[in-house]
Design a protein around this motif. Structure first.
Motif, PDB file in Angstrom:
ATOM      1  N   MET A   1     -75.543 -81.633 -85.436  1.00 13.04           N
ATOM      2  CA  MET A   1     -75.431 -80.739 -86.160  1.00 13.04           C
ATOM      3  C   MET A   1     -75.238 -79.173 -85.622  1.00 13.04           C
ATOM      4  N   ASN A   2     -74.426 -78.431 -85.911  1.00 17.61           N
ATOM      5  CA  ASN A   2     -74.297 -77.287 -85.281  1.00 17.61           C
ATOM      6  C   ASN A   2     -75.581 -76.274 -86.092  1.00 17.61           C
ATOM      7  N   SER A   3     -75.686 -75.137 -84.912  1.00 19.40           N
ATOM      8  CA  SER A   3     -77.135 -74.461 -85.533  1.00 19.40           C
ATOM      9  C   SER A   3     -76.679 -73.484 -86.535  1.00 19.40           C
ATOM     10  N   TYR A   4     -75.461 -72.953 -86.723  1.00 20.05           N
ATOM     11  CA  TYR A   4     -74.882 -72.184 -88.062  1.00 20.05           C
ATOM     12  C   TYR A   4     -75.368 -73.116 -89.300  1.00 20.05           C
ATOM     13  N   LEU A   5     -74.868 -74.195 -89.492  1.00 19.39           N
ATOM     14  CA  LEU A   5     -74.952 -75.073 -90.428  1.00 19.39           C
ATOM     15  C   LEU A   5     -76.465 -75.455 -90.633  1.00 19.39           C
ATOM     16  N   ALA A   6     -77.449 -75.807 -89.693  1.00 18.43           N
ATOM     17  CA  ALA A   6     -78.721 -76.015 -89.938  1.00 18.43           C
ATOM     18  C   ALA A   6     -79.298 -74.657 -90.410  1.00 18.43           C
ATOM     19  N   SER A   7     -78.828 -73.571 -89.986  1.00 19.22           N
ATOM     20  CA  SER A   7     -79.774 -72.570 -90.378  1.00 19.22           C
ATOM     21  C   SER A   7     -79.324 -72.130 -91.844  1.00 19.22           C
ATOM     22  N   ILE A   8     -78.165 -72.455 -92.288  1.00 19.41           N
ATOM     23  CA  ILE A   8     -77.910 -72.344 -93.845  1.00 19.41           C
ATOM     24  C   ILE A   8     -78.623 -73.360 -94.481  1.00 19.41           C
ATOM     25  N   LEU A   9     -78.779 -74.445 -94.078  1.00 20.92           N
ATOM     26  CA  LEU A   9     -79.456 -75.572 -94.934  1.00 20.92           C
ATOM     27  C   LEU A   9     -80.789 -75.273 -94.817  1.00 20.92           C
ATOM     28  N   ILE A  10     -81.476 -74.811 -93.801  1.00 21.11           N
ATOM     29  CA  ILE A  10     -82.925 -74.160 -93.763  1.00 21.11           C
ATOM     30  C   ILE A  10     -83.182 -73.187 -94.826  1.00 21.11           C
ATOM     31  N   PHE A  11     -82.175 -72.545 -94.682  1.00 24.80           N
ATOM     32  CA  PHE A  11     -82.392 -71.245 -95.897  1.00 24.80           C
ATOM     33  C   PHE A  11     -82.218 -71.938 -97.192  1.00 24.80           C
ATOM     34  N   THR A  12     -81.280 -72.641 -97.479  1.00 29.12           N
ATOM     35  CA  THR A  12     -81.029 -73.274 -98.736  1.00 29.12           C
ATOM     36  C   THR A  12     -82.382 -73.888 -99.158  1.00 29.12           C
ATOM     37  N   GLY A  13     -82.824 -74.888 -98.335  1.00 33.78           N
ATOM     38  CA  GLY A  13     -84.065 -75.584 -98.656  1.00 33.78           C
ATOM     39  C   GLY A  13     -85.294 -74.547 -98.788  1.00 33.78           C
ATOM     40  N   ILE A  14     -85.471 -73.489 -98.321  1.00 36.28           N
ATOM     41  CA  ILE A  14     -86.450 -72.499 -98.335  1.00 36.28           C
ATOM     42  C   ILE A  14     -86.389 -71.627 -99.781  1.00 36.28           C
TER      43      ILE A  14
END
Lengths: 295, 296
Positions: A1-14
């Motif tokens: 998974m690329n890091s941009y997508l991961a960071s968006i998902l982390i942000f969404t989860g938070i």
């Protein structure tokens, strides 16, 4: 998974974790609070400062943040929860503003309006997902338990709830503390995924964002709130809205929702685990059935 | 120095009083805190700015345009944002949320359209300050004080000496009975919003002249809210007195302690009032008012 997508998902989860806190407070109990962001700020700063200055590990800092939030929540809740709902809302707005001003004013520890820099990105996507799922299960159990029913009774008619023997003040305080914990955890996670924190990240408009999500999803539907949270956090990221237009669209959404569908997008509808299992089973059965016909 | 600060405080208080009265008027009838009041103030300030620049006119025509414009905006907001909810008998908290959403919508819309920058009024008054016996007072403050007092006296006249005023006061006691007695309640609510908006228009013009015009100008409605709460829920007299006191308090603190602590102090005062004297200044003085611990 690329890091941009991961960071968006982390942000969404938070974001979803703090949305869940708001759901307990506003969706279930009918308490409108602008102070949620204040607890996020407490969580973020306590965890960040204890890590950066005192070398406390992230997990311990997170718990410390929760502890501080509980203490502050106890004081603020005891003072404000006896007020009418709209006064409570305003008092919590005042609380969020005071927290922000304290962060700017005591710059020795907090870095003032510059904030805290160089926080390591310890938070990973699996960590956020696990915490989010735990929070979701907690919320769901809260909703279907006696506590949830007490909350609903208070939301629908506080006087009637009192008459039925519910200690409404105690119940409201409990929910307020729950939501403070959710906010604080979300704040801690946020601090350790964005590299820096500053007071302006914790404006009261952030609380409004959470309120919008809860109303949009439906104050009676946990499923709706989670979906609304995902949609409203992911969509602007995907469509690359400017920050200003994002808030214009958010607020337009809530006005239209309030007018045309005050119960929110999902109304009372809930997705349950047994339903999902039922679907999967059903599909498997029909697949087997079709396969059988073919053979 | 002290006299100067007192006069400045009173003129700030007079604008707070204008906002607070408009806020309290709507509250007394519909029983919810109307935060969209702030966006009426903000939009009127932009309107006055545009009008005075476009047609190159002085204070009075601009004031008139701001009042009519503010009143109209308030009525439009009521028709779009509140009437559909009222028609469905939605809970009061929906009206409250809707008013917050509307005020944020308009604030962000203006930011998105014009950017967050500050616009300055060109001087609408001939001289900028007034010197007398060693004290200097900005003329805009004096104009503010004068216009607010005239508007408040006129409002008192309308409320206590005209049929519309009597109907408004009747509706404040109970919304359904005047309806049964043949008063068109929707019309009455529109009129109330118009009056409240017109007062917000005056406040918007003067706030714009003294603080410049920017999208967050409407946030000052919180001062009106504090004044309404400290004044005693829905009590116009209490709100006016509290607004003047708040203006004085803020000016004194800013002058002698520092502007950074001003918002904290006014919020603390409000919370203390809510806790220990929920019926507010009105309760202290024996004016009529509601209770802060009632159900919303």
């Amino acid at each position: 998974m690329n890091s941009y997508l991961a960071s968006i998902l982390i942000f969404t989860g938070i974001n979803l974790i703090s949305v869940l806190g708001m759901f307990l407070l506003m969706g279930l109990t009918g308490l409108l609070s602008f102070g949620q962001v204040g607890f996020m700020a407490i969580g973020a700063y306590v965890t960040a400062i204890s890590y950066m200055r005192f070398g406390l590990p992230f997990g311990a800092g997170l718990l410390l943040g929760v502890g501080v939030s509980l203490l502050v929540g106890l004081v603020i809740g005891t003072v404000t929860l006896k007020l009418r709902n709209d006064y409570f809302a305003l008092a919590t707005y005042g609380f969020a503003e005071v927290i922000k001003n304290v962060l700017i004013y005591f710059s020795g520890y907090t870095g003032g309006s510059m904030g805290v820099f160089g926080i390591p990105a310890i938070v990973t996507l699996p960590m956020v997902i696990v915490i989010f799922l735990a929070a979701l299960v907690l919320c769901r159990n809260f909703k279907v338990s006696k506590l949830g029913r007490n909350s609903l009774a208070i939301r629908n008619d506080e006087l009637a709830a009192k008459v039925m023997g519910i200690n409404t003040f105690k119940q409201k305080l409990l929910v307020f503390l729950f939501s403070a914990v959710f906010g604080s955890v979300a704040g801690s996670l946020l601090a350790f995924s964005t590299y820096y924190i500053e007071p302006n990240m914790f404006n009261w408009s952030k609380s409004v964002e959470l309120i919008v999500i809860v109303f949009f999803g439906g104050i009676n539907s946990l499923t709706g709130v989670v979906f609304a949270g995902m949609a409203l956090t992911l969509l602007p990221e995907i469509l690359h809205f400017g920050a200003e237009w994002r808030m214009v669209i958010y607020t337009a959404i809530i006005i239209v929702t309030m007018i045309y569908r005050p119960t929110g997008l999902f109304g009372r509808w809930e997705l349950s685990l047994s339903q999902i299992l039922g679907w999967i089973k059903g599909r498997r059965k029909s697949a087997v059935g079709r396969g059988g016909q073919g053979a | 120095m002290l006299v100067q600060q007192i006069i400045n405080g009173l003129s700030l208080g007079s604008v707070y009083a204008l906002m607070a009265v408009g806020f309290a008027l709507v509250f007394s009838i519909l029983k919810f805190s109307n935060f969209s009041h702030g966006s009426v103030i903000m939009l009127s300030a932009y309107l006055g700015l545009w009008f005075s620049n476009r047609f190159d006119v002085g204070l009075f025509p601009t004031l008139l345009v701001c009042m009519i414009g503010g009143g109209t905006i308030a009525v439009i907001i009521e028709k779009i944002g509140f009437k559909p909810i009222r028609d469905k008998n939605g809970p009061l908290i929906y009206l409250f949320v809707s008013s917050i959403a509307i005020s944020m919508f308009l604030q962000y819309l203006m930011t998105a359209l014009l950017g967050g920058r500050f616009f300055m009024y060109r001087p609408l008054l001939k001289s900028s300050s007034w010197r007398f016996a060693g004290i200097t007072i900005p003329i805009v403050n004096l104009a503010m004080l004068a216009a607010s007092i005239v508007a408040l006296v006129f409002l008192l006249y309308v409320l206590y000496r005209t049929t519309i005023g009597i109907a408004i006061r009747a509706a404040a006691t109970d919304l359904s009975t005047p309806n049964l007695l043949g008063i068109n309640i929707n019309m009455l609510i529109s009129i109330t919003f118009f009056i409240s908006g017109a007062l917000a228009g005056i406040a918007g013009l003067f706030l714009g002249m003294s603080l410049n015009v920017y999208p967050q100008l409407g946030g000052l409605v919180l001062k009106a809210f504090v004044a309404t709460v400290v004044g005693g829920l829905g009590s116009l007299g209490g709100a006016v007195i509290a607004a003047f006191l708040l203006g004085l308090l803020e000016t004194m603190i800013t002058a002698y302690i520092g502007g950074a602590v001003t918002p904290m102090v006014s919020f603390t005062v409000m919370i203390l009032f809510l806790l220990f004297k929920p019926e507010g200044v009105a309760g202290l003085l024996g004016l009529s008012s509601g209770s802060a611990t009632q159900k919303l």
